[in-house]
Scaffold this motif. Structure first.
Motif, PDB file in Angstrom:
ATOM      1  N   ILE A 147      28.340  91.146  -0.721  1.00  0.00           N
ATOM      2  CA  ILE A 147      28.086  91.504  -2.126  1.00  0.00           C
ATOM      3  C   ILE A 147      29.363  91.378  -2.952  1.00  0.00           C
ATOM      4  CG2 ILE A 147      27.445  93.408  -3.669  1.00  0.00           C
ATOM      5  CD1 ILE A 147      25.468  94.298  -1.429  1.00  0.00           C
ATOM      6  N   LEU A 148      30.488  91.819  -2.408  1.00  0.00           N
ATOM      7  CA  LEU A 148      31.772  91.702  -3.108  1.00  0.00           C
ATOM      8  C   LEU A 148      32.133  90.241  -3.358  1.00  0.00           C
ATOM      9  CD1 LEU A 148      34.272  93.159  -4.208  1.00  0.00           C
ATOM     10  CD2 LEU A 148      35.213  93.074  -1.908  1.00  0.00           C
ATOM     11  N   THR A 149      31.916  89.400  -2.357  1.00  0.00           N
ATOM     12  CA  THR A 149      32.218  87.969  -2.504  1.00  0.00           C
ATOM     13  C   THR A 149      31.319  87.333  -3.561  1.00  0.00           C
ATOM     14  OG1 THR A 149      32.922  87.881  -0.194  1.00  0.00           O
ATOM     15  CG2 THR A 149      32.433  85.787  -1.260  1.00  0.00           C
ATOM     16  N   GLY A 173      30.112  88.894  -6.138  1.00  0.00           N
ATOM     17  CA  GLY A 173      30.647  89.374  -7.412  1.00  0.00           C
ATOM     18  C   GLY A 173      31.890  88.622  -7.845  1.00  0.00           C
ATOM     19  N   VAL A 174      32.751  88.268  -6.894  1.00  0.00           N
ATOM     20  CA  VAL A 174      33.982  87.542  -7.220  1.00  0.00           C
ATOM     21  C   VAL A 174      33.685  86.096  -7.580  1.00  0.00           C
ATOM     22  CG1 VAL A 174      36.156  86.701  -6.224  1.00  0.00           C
ATOM     23  CG2 VAL A 174      35.463  89.066  -5.856  1.00  0.00           C
ATOM     24  N   LEU A 175      32.715  85.482  -6.907  1.00  0.00           N
ATOM     25  CA  LEU A 175      32.388  84.075  -7.167  1.00  0.00           C
ATOM     26  C   LEU A 175      31.484  83.866  -8.384  1.00  0.00           C
ATOM     27  CD1 LEU A 175      31.796  82.770  -3.523  1.00  0.00           C
ATOM     28  CD2 LEU A 175      33.787  82.378  -4.988  1.00  0.00           C
ATOM     29  N   SER A 176      30.768  84.884  -8.805  1.00  0.00           N
ATOM     30  CA  SER A 176      29.820  84.746  -9.915  1.00  0.00           C
ATOM     31  C   SER A 176      30.438  84.200 -11.198  1.00  0.00           C
ATOM     32  CB  SER A 176      29.126  86.084 -10.190  1.00  0.00           C
ATOM     33  OG  SER A 176      28.294  86.418  -9.111  1.00  0.00           O
ATOM     34  N   PRO A 177      31.620  84.669 -11.627  1.00  0.00           N
ATOM     35  CA  PRO A 177      32.195  84.094 -12.859  1.00  0.00           C
ATOM     36  C   PRO A 177      32.463  82.594 -12.760  1.00  0.00           C
ATOM     37  CG  PRO A 177      33.328  86.119 -12.259  1.00  0.00           C
ATOM     38  CD  PRO A 177      32.421  85.779 -11.122  1.00  0.00           C
ATOM     39  N   ILE A 178      32.772  82.105 -11.568  1.00  0.00           N
ATOM     40  CA  ILE A 178      32.970  80.663 -11.388  1.00  0.00           C
ATOM     41  C   ILE A 178      31.643  79.943 -11.562  1.00  0.00           C
ATOM     42  CG2 ILE A 178      33.611  78.855  -9.739  1.00  0.00           C
ATOM     43  CD1 ILE A 178      35.600  80.908  -8.537  1.00  0.00           C
ATOM     44  N   VAL A 179      30.586  80.469 -10.939  1.00  0.00           N
ATOM     45  CA  VAL A 179      29.262  79.861 -11.027  1.00  0.00           C
ATOM     46  C   VAL A 179      28.759  79.884 -12.468  1.00  0.00           C
ATOM     47  CG1 VAL A 179      26.859  80.072 -10.264  1.00  0.00           C
ATOM     48  CG2 VAL A 179      28.718  80.394  -8.628  1.00  0.00           C
ATOM     49  N   LEU A 180      29.057  80.961 -13.192  1.00  0.00           N
ATOM     50  CA  LEU A 180      28.628  81.074 -14.590  1.00  0.00           C
ATOM     51  C   LEU A 180      29.485  80.243 -15.546  1.00  0.00           C
ATOM     52  CD1 LEU A 180      27.875  84.896 -14.747  1.00  0.00           C
ATOM     53  CD2 LEU A 180      26.213  83.026 -14.853  1.00  0.00           C
ATOM     54  N   GLY A 181      30.571  79.668 -15.053  1.00  0.00           N
ATOM     55  CA  GLY A 181      31.445  78.857 -15.893  1.00  0.00           C
ATOM     56  C   GLY A 181      32.431  79.672 -16.710  1.00  0.00           C
ATOM     57  N   LYS A 182      32.542  80.972 -16.446  1.00  0.00           N
ATOM     58  CA  LYS A 182      33.493  81.817 -17.175  1.00  0.00           C
ATOM     59  C   LYS A 182      34.916  81.601 -16.690  1.00  0.00           C
ATOM     60  CE  LYS A 182      30.198  85.429 -18.328  1.00  0.00           C
ATOM     61  NZ  LYS A 182      29.833  86.840 -18.190  1.00  0.00           N
ATOM     62  N   ILE A 183      35.052  81.140 -15.456  1.00  0.00           N
ATOM     63  CA  ILE A 183      36.358  80.794 -14.898  1.00  0.00           C
ATOM     64  C   ILE A 183      36.286  79.334 -14.486  1.00  0.00           C
ATOM     65  CG2 ILE A 183      37.994  81.189 -13.011  1.00  0.00           C
ATOM     66  CD1 ILE A 183      37.030  84.060 -12.867  1.00  0.00           C
ATOM     67  N   GLN A 184      37.220  78.547 -14.999  1.00  0.00           N
ATOM     68  CA  GLN A 184      37.241  77.131 -14.676  1.00  0.00           C
ATOM     69  C   GLN A 184      37.961  76.919 -13.344  1.00  0.00           C
ATOM     70  OE1 GLN A 184      35.691  74.765 -16.497  1.00  0.00           O
ATOM     71  NE2 GLN A 184      34.955  76.448 -17.761  1.00  0.00           N
ATOM     72  N   ILE A 185      37.452  76.004 -12.553  1.00  0.00           N
ATOM     73  CA  ILE A 185      38.138  75.631 -11.326  1.00  0.00           C
ATOM     74  C   ILE A 185      39.357  74.812 -11.733  1.00  0.00           C
ATOM     75  CG2 ILE A 185      37.967  74.322  -9.184  1.00  0.00           C
ATOM     76  CD1 ILE A 185      34.968  74.989  -9.193  1.00  0.00           C
ATOM     77  N   PRO A 186      40.539  75.211 -11.272  1.00  0.00           N
ATOM     78  CA  PRO A 186      41.746  74.507 -11.707  1.00  0.00           C
ATOM     79  C   PRO A 186      41.794  73.080 -11.171  1.00  0.00           C
ATOM     80  CG  PRO A 186      42.286  76.204 -10.082  1.00  0.00           C
ATOM     81  CD  PRO A 186      40.830  76.307 -10.368  1.00  0.00           C
ATOM     82  N   ASN A 187      42.487  72.223 -11.929  1.00  0.00           N
ATOM     83  CA  ASN A 187      42.656  70.855 -11.459  1.00  0.00           C
ATOM     84  C   ASN A 187      43.711  70.823 -10.353  1.00  0.00           C
ATOM     85  OD1 ASN A 187      45.187  70.918 -12.688  1.00  0.00           O
ATOM     86  ND2 ASN A 187      44.405  70.015 -14.575  1.00  0.00           N
ATOM     87  N   LEU A 188      43.872  69.682  -9.741  1.00  0.00           N
ATOM     88  CA  LEU A 188      44.748  69.557  -8.585  1.00  0.00           C
ATOM     89  C   LEU A 188      46.200  69.903  -8.918  1.00  0.00           C
ATOM     90  CD1 LEU A 188      44.822  68.857  -5.631  1.00  0.00           C
ATOM     91  CD2 LEU A 188      45.150  66.456  -6.240  1.00  0.00           C
ATOM     92  N   THR A 189      46.645  69.572 -10.115  1.00  0.00           N
ATOM     93  CA  THR A 189      48.043  69.854 -10.465  1.00  0.00           C
ATOM     94  C   THR A 189      48.328  71.355 -10.552  1.00  0.00           C
ATOM     95  OG1 THR A 189      47.554  69.664 -12.827  1.00  0.00           O
ATOM     96  CG2 THR A 189      48.342  67.674 -11.707  1.00  0.00           C
ATOM     97  N   ALA A 190      47.312  72.155 -10.841  1.00  0.00           N
ATOM     98  CA  ALA A 190      47.506  73.602 -10.902  1.00  0.00           C
ATOM     99  C   ALA A 190      47.884  74.156  -9.535  1.00  0.00           C
ATOM    100  CB  ALA A 190      46.249  74.288 -11.416  1.00  0.00           C
ATOM    101  N   PHE A 191      47.452  73.484  -8.475  1.00  0.00           N
ATOM    102  CA  PHE A 191      47.776  73.949  -7.128  1.00  0.00           C
ATOM    103  C   PHE A 191      49.226  73.647  -6.746  1.00  0.00           C
ATOM    104  CE2 PHE A 191      43.169  73.886  -6.974  1.00  0.00           C
ATOM    105  CZ  PHE A 191      42.907  75.079  -6.320  1.00  0.00           C
ATOM    106  N   LEU A 192      49.924  72.877  -7.557  1.00  0.00           N
ATOM    107  CA  LEU A 192      51.331  72.580  -7.288  1.00  0.00           C
ATOM    108  C   LEU A 192      52.258  73.624  -7.910  1.00  0.00           C
ATOM    109  CD1 LEU A 192      51.235  68.713  -7.830  1.00  0.00           C
ATOM    110  CD2 LEU A 192      51.067  70.002  -5.671  1.00  0.00           C
ATOM    111  N   ASN A 193      51.702  74.569  -8.640  1.00  0.00           N
ATOM    112  CA  ASN A 193      52.467  75.635  -9.291  1.00  0.00           C
ATOM    113  C   ASN A 193      52.858  76.685  -8.258  1.00  0.00           C
ATOM    114  OD1 ASN A 193      52.936  78.190 -10.647  1.00  0.00           O
ATOM    115  ND2 ASN A 193      52.126  77.222 -12.500  1.00  0.00           N
ATOM    116  N   TRP A 194      54.071  77.203  -8.347  1.00  0.00           N
ATOM    117  CA  TRP A 194      54.529  78.204  -7.379  1.00  0.00           C
ATOM    118  C   TRP A 194      53.688  79.477  -7.419  1.00  0.00           C
ATOM    119  CZ3 TRP A 194      56.386  83.073  -8.557  1.00  0.00           C
ATOM    120  CH2 TRP A 194      56.709  83.320  -9.898  1.00  0.00           C
ATOM    121  N   LYS A 195      53.159  79.802  -8.605  1.00  0.00           N
ATOM    122  CA  LYS A 195      52.320  80.989  -8.706  1.00  0.00           C
ATOM    123  C   LYS A 195      51.017  80.795  -7.935  1.00  0.00           C
ATOM    124  CE  LYS A 195      54.122  82.437 -13.187  1.00  0.00           C
ATOM    125  NZ  LYS A 195      53.810  82.639 -14.611  1.00  0.00           N
TER     126      LYS A 195
END
Length: 150
Positions: free
Chosen positions: A60-62, A64-86
């Motif tokens: 249920i927690l998972t 809840g965490v994934l729902s905003p991605i499915v709803l489009g409220k959180i965008q999946i970052p592009n590949l270059t975002a994964f190169l950021n130290w953060k």
């Protein structure tokens, strides 16, 4: 048997009261449901909750965490975002917290008497230092220490 039964009911009522006093709805709702289950015909399902409750909760927690991605409220970052130290640090903290969680589940299974202390610590943390009793938020809090965000 009667003394043990009453002791557990009193413990659940105390947890419910502590949950109310600390504004911890998770503890309040959980304690209330378990008290109602214990006191009714639903008591026969408590072993099921003991065996599968953590897994059901994680599912249920998972969701809840994934729902905003499915709803489009959180965008999946592009590949270059994964190169950021953060982002690297976020992934590392997520892995570390998942590892801690796995160790925590094993500890609670092997030493269930510690659950009361964990609940009490959670209630005290919520009541007195502004904590929130939710796992993914803990991971985000640890991450915020590393990247300097509040």
């Amino acid at each position: 048997m009667s003394l043990q039964f009453n002791y557990i009911a009193v413990l659940l009522v105390l947890l419910i009261l502590l949950g109310i006093l600390s504004n911890n709805s998770s503890i309040t709702i959980s304690g209330t449901i378990l008290l109602l289950m214990q006191q009714t015909f639903l008591a026969k399902y408590i072993p099921f909750m003991e065996k599968y409750g953590v897994n059901i909760g994680i599912i249920i927690l998972t969701i809840g965490v994934l729902s905003p991605i499915v709803l489009g409220k959180i965008q999946i970052p592009n590949l270059t975002a994964f190169l950021n130290w953060k982002m690297f640090l976020a992934i590392a903290v997520g892995v570390l917290v998942a590892w801690f969680g796995g160790r925590g589940v094993n500890l609670m299974a092997s030493q269930p008497m510690l659950i009361t202390g964990l609940l009490l610590g959670t209630i005290l943390g919520v009541a007195f230092i502004g904590g929130i009793p939710v796992g993914p938020l803990i991971a985000a809090g640890i991450l915020s220490l590393f990247i300097g965000k509040v």
